[in-house]
Design an enzyme around this catalytic site. Sequence first.
Site, PDB file in Angstrom:
ATOM      1  N   GLY A  76       0.816  -1.208   0.000  1.00 15.44           N
ATOM      2  CA  GLY A  76       0.000   0.000   0.000  1.00 15.44           C
ATOM      3  C   GLY A  76       0.847   1.254   0.000  1.00 15.44           C
ATOM      4  O   GLY A  76       2.036   1.214  -0.332  1.00 15.44           O
ATOM      5  N   ALA A  77       0.229   2.410   0.383  1.00 19.35           N
ATOM      6  CA  ALA A  77       0.862   3.728   0.254  1.00 19.35           C
ATOM      7  C   ALA A  77       1.371   3.866  -1.180  1.00 19.35           C
ATOM      8  O   ALA A  77       2.539   4.160  -1.432  1.00 19.35           O
ATOM      9  CB  ALA A  77       1.986   3.901   1.275  1.00 19.35           C
ATOM     10  N   LEU A  78       0.447   3.633  -2.087  1.00 21.54           N
ATOM     11  CA  LEU A  78       0.812   3.469  -3.490  1.00 21.54           C
ATOM     12  C   LEU A  78       1.264   4.774  -4.134  1.00 21.54           C
ATOM     13  O   LEU A  78       0.804   5.850  -3.780  1.00 21.54           O
ATOM     14  CB  LEU A  78      -0.389   2.913  -4.270  1.00 21.54           C
ATOM     15  N   HIS A  79       2.170   4.635  -5.094  1.00 21.17           N
ATOM     16  CA  HIS A  79       2.653   5.783  -5.876  1.00 21.17           C
ATOM     17  C   HIS A  79       2.783   5.334  -7.327  1.00 21.17           C
ATOM     18  O   HIS A  79       2.458   4.180  -7.670  1.00 21.17           O
ATOM     19  CB  HIS A  79       3.981   6.301  -5.305  1.00 21.17           C
ATOM     20  N   ALA A  80       3.309   6.234  -8.156  1.00 24.76           N
ATOM     21  CA  ALA A  80       3.366   5.938  -9.595  1.00 24.76           C
ATOM     22  C   ALA A  80       4.165   4.669  -9.907  1.00 24.76           C
ATOM     23  O   ALA A  80       3.896   3.983 -10.899  1.00 24.76           O
ATOM     24  CB  ALA A  80       3.961   7.130 -10.336  1.00 24.76           C
ATOM     25  N   HIS A 115       4.128   1.891  -8.208  1.00 22.39           N
ATOM     26  CA  HIS A 115       3.208   0.752  -8.094  1.00 22.39           C
ATOM     27  C   HIS A 115       2.281   0.694  -9.314  1.00 22.39           C
ATOM     28  O   HIS A 115       1.980  -0.382  -9.826  1.00 22.39           O
ATOM     29  CB  HIS A 115       2.347   0.869  -6.830  1.00 22.39           C
ATOM     30  N   GLN A 164       7.952  -9.053   8.026  1.00 25.80           N
ATOM     31  CA  GLN A 164       9.159  -8.569   7.349  1.00 25.80           C
ATOM     32  C   GLN A 164       9.729  -7.309   7.991  1.00 25.80           C
ATOM     33  O   GLN A 164      10.696  -6.745   7.499  1.00 25.80           O
ATOM     34  CB  GLN A 164       8.908  -8.365   5.858  1.00 25.80           C
ATOM     35  N   ASP A 181      13.581  -2.664  -5.251  1.00 24.42           N
ATOM     36  CA  ASP A 181      13.986  -3.609  -4.209  1.00 24.42           C
ATOM     37  C   ASP A 181      14.653  -4.797  -4.898  1.00 24.42           C
ATOM     38  O   ASP A 181      14.071  -5.876  -5.004  1.00 24.42           O
ATOM     39  CB  ASP A 181      12.766  -4.052  -3.400  1.00 24.42           C
ATOM     40  N   LEU A 207      10.903   3.687 -11.089  1.00 26.69           N
ATOM     41  CA  LEU A 207      10.499   5.039 -11.506  1.00 26.69           C
ATOM     42  C   LEU A 207      11.183   6.035 -10.572  1.00 26.69           C
ATOM     43  O   LEU A 207      11.316   5.782  -9.375  1.00 26.69           O
ATOM     44  CB  LEU A 207       8.990   5.221 -11.416  1.00 26.69           C
TER      45      LEU A 207
HETATM   46  O1  PAF Z   1       7.870  -4.677  -1.808  1.00 29.80           O
HETATM   47  C1  PAF Z   1       6.893  -4.767  -1.032  1.00 29.80           C
HETATM   48  O2  PAF Z   1       6.007  -3.900  -1.011  1.00 29.80           O
HETATM   49  C2  PAF Z   1       6.800  -5.937  -0.093  1.00 29.80           C
HETATM   50  O3  PAF Z   1       8.039  -6.323   0.375  1.00 29.80           O
HETATM   51  C3  PAF Z   1       6.053  -7.147  -0.703  1.00 29.80           C
HETATM   52  C4  PAF Z   1       6.768  -7.712  -1.903  1.00 29.80           C
HETATM   53  C5  PAF Z   1       4.644  -6.724  -1.095  1.00 29.80           C
HETATM   54  C6  PAF Z   1       5.936  -8.256   0.344  1.00 29.80           C
HETATM   55  O4  PAF Z   1       5.281  -7.829   1.484  1.00 29.80           O
END
Ligand code: PAF
Length: 295
Positions: free
Chosen positions: A41-45, A47, A71, A160, A186
Amino acid sequence: MLWMGENLVTLPQFYTVQDLRAQVATWHAQGLKVALTPTMGALHAGHLSLVEEGFRRADRVIATIFVNPTQFGPGEDFDRYPRQEQADADLLASASCSGLYRPSVAEMYAPGFCTSITVAGLSQDLCGVFRPTHFSGVATVVTKLLLQALPDVALFGEKDYQQLTVIRRTVKDLDIPVEIIGVPTLREADGLALSSRNRYLTSAERAIAPLMFQTLTEAGHAFASGQNAQNVCATATAKLLTGGFSAVDYVAIRDAETLESIEQWAGKPGRILGAAKLGAARLIDNIPILGRNSG
Ligand code: PAF
C-alpha cells in the site's frame, strides 16, 4: 468506487483466500491470463507502473495490499508504515486494476502459524546484514500470496532488487508455477527513486536524497571504465557521507543475477546497490552497470 468524469469506476475487493481464488479461477476458466502485483500500500506511480506492466502481460491484474508484520524487525517502522486504504483503492481504480486483495493479518497468519521460508545466503547478505529477518518475512508472505492467488505472472519493482532476487530464487527452488517480472524503477525528476518511505524525509533531507542515485550512477561508470569494485565503493561511500547521509550500510557491486560479488568489470550484467540512512529514512537504490559504449 471512484468517479472519473461521469463514469463510476468500481474496484472489486477481496478479503479472503477463498474469494480471491474463486475470482482467479473464474478468469482462468474463461481463458484469461492473470497478473498479481503484491504491495504494502501507500501506493505511488511506481506501483501503478507494475499494474500497467501487468496489463501488457495479462488480461486481468490483481493488486494486493498487506503490510506484512513478519518482514519488519524490532524497532522498525511497522506501526507508522503509511496506511491510506481509500486513496490506494482510488488509485488502483483509476488504473483500471481488475481487483484488490486486502487480507487481514488473521487471514494471512492463522493461529499456530509457524512455517517460514529462508533463502540461505541471499537473505543474509546486503540488506539482510542490517535486517536479519526481513527477507525470510518477504519470501514467506510472497510465497503465500502466490499460492493464494495462483496467478500466471507476478510483478515486482527493481527498486527492491535484492527482494526481487530472493523472490526469483524462492519461486525457482519451490517450483511455484508463476513467471516473475522485474519492473524498472520510476524516479523523480532529480533521480530519487520513488518509495512509500520517501515521505519520512524532511525537506532538507529530501534535497540531499538524490545524491544516492547520482553517486551510484557515477560509481557504475567508474567501474565500467576499469576501476576495481573496492575503490569504487569506498569512493561512493565517502561521497554519501560527505553529502549528508548519516550512515552508509553498504555500497556494493554484484552480479545482476546471483548478487555474488564482482571485483572487476568483465562485461557480464552487473548491478551496483546502495543503502544509507538519511534522518528517519533508510534509502535503498540500485542501478544496472552499463558497459563503456552502452550509455
Ligand atoms: O515490496 C513490497 O512492497 C513488499 O516487500 C512485498 C513484496 C509486497 C511483500 O510484502
